[in-house]
Design an enzyme around this catalytic site. Sequence first.
Site, mmCIF file in Angstrom:
data_model
loop_
_atom_site.group_PDB
_atom_site.id
_atom_site.type_symbol
_atom_site.label_atom_id
_atom_site.label_comp_id
_atom_site.label_asym_id
_atom_site.label_seq_id
_atom_site.Cartn_x
_atom_site.Cartn_y
_atom_site.Cartn_z
ATOM 1 N N SER A 211 16.888 -5.603 42.646
ATOM 2 C CA SER A 211 16.350 -4.326 43.126
ATOM 3 C C SER A 211 16.350 -3.338 41.968
ATOM 4 C CB SER A 211 17.230 -3.770 44.249
ATOM 5 O OG SER A 211 16.933 -2.409 44.473
ATOM 6 N N TYR B 277 25.416 -2.079 47.302
ATOM 7 C CA TYR B 277 24.102 -2.745 47.172
ATOM 8 C C TYR B 277 23.689 -2.832 45.697
ATOM 9 C CZ TYR B 277 19.139 -3.626 48.252
ATOM 10 O OH TYR B 277 17.861 -4.163 48.331
ATOM 11 N N ILE C 190 9.822 -0.840 48.989
ATOM 12 C CA ILE C 190 8.834 -1.730 49.605
ATOM 13 C C ILE C 190 8.876 -1.518 51.119
ATOM 14 C CG2 ILE C 190 8.039 -4.124 49.831
ATOM 15 C CD1 ILE C 190 8.092 -3.097 46.894
#
Length: 246
Positions: free
Chosen positions: A142, A155, A188
């Site tokens: 990411s 994350y 996205i």
Amino acid sequence: MLLQNKTALITGAARGIGKQIALCFAKEGCNIAFTDLVIDDVARATETELTALGIICRAYASDASDYDAAHAVVKQVQADFGRIDILVNNAGITRDSLLLRMTEQQWDAVLTVNLKSAFNFIHSVAPIMLRQRAGSIISMSSVVGLNGNAGQANYAASKAGIIALTKSTAKELGSRGVRANAIAPGYILTDMTAALPEAVREEFVKMIPLHRGGTPQEVANVALFLASDLSSYVSGEVIQVNGAMA
Ligand code: NAD
């Protein structure tokens, strides 16, 4: 047909980016084995949509973060399809929180699902690819794995780990024809980002020079490049798909 008669194993592909990658590969002649936590109506509909493209598709219920379950499902896929040419480590979750409020459970859940899952599948698929002397491993990182993000320390750390895992895998397996690369998407439009508050989503769009969220298809196009021989000399790489967001 860039992937004729190949077999791809894609984790967490009942919906979202993983599903779009499966559809994109299937249109290029690739047979698809995909996993998700449960094979419910959504996953069955994905399986039906893929089979309608004239390829062989099977859905497997499997928790990617469970080491034994991952090895068992890879063994089953190898028995069902006879080969695994492409692995896409796509399964992922978020449990967002500011660092000081983050619980141990939030940290562990995200690291386990996002990073350990990729290790589990690389560990179990690599011997098959090494025997075949060919293979392409693609893992979803990411933009925040490269840049960090307030509220997403868990994350971001998991996605940075994906990059280091990818580069190490590329170095270890390269001599026997196995490539490993990561994709680092920005914002996205999927269920994962639909769950964000509207204000956060609007802020993302403002930060993106292309002034919109990306589509799963735009990520899948890059996955197709990495899966196919178009990228035969690309390994250990991270490709950002983020509308210049970084
Ligand atoms: P999504 O939530 O729409 O889909 C993720 C899928 O993974 C779901 O079907 C879910 O059931 C499955 N899954 C979750 N935990 C699992 C587990 N333990 N085992 C098996 N399957 C599991 O997410 P998405 O937006 O399609 O994201 C796909 C990947 O791309 C993730 O790794 C995500 O971190 C990454 N990514 C997404 C974005 C984005 O903006 N959407 C940006 C960067 C990276």
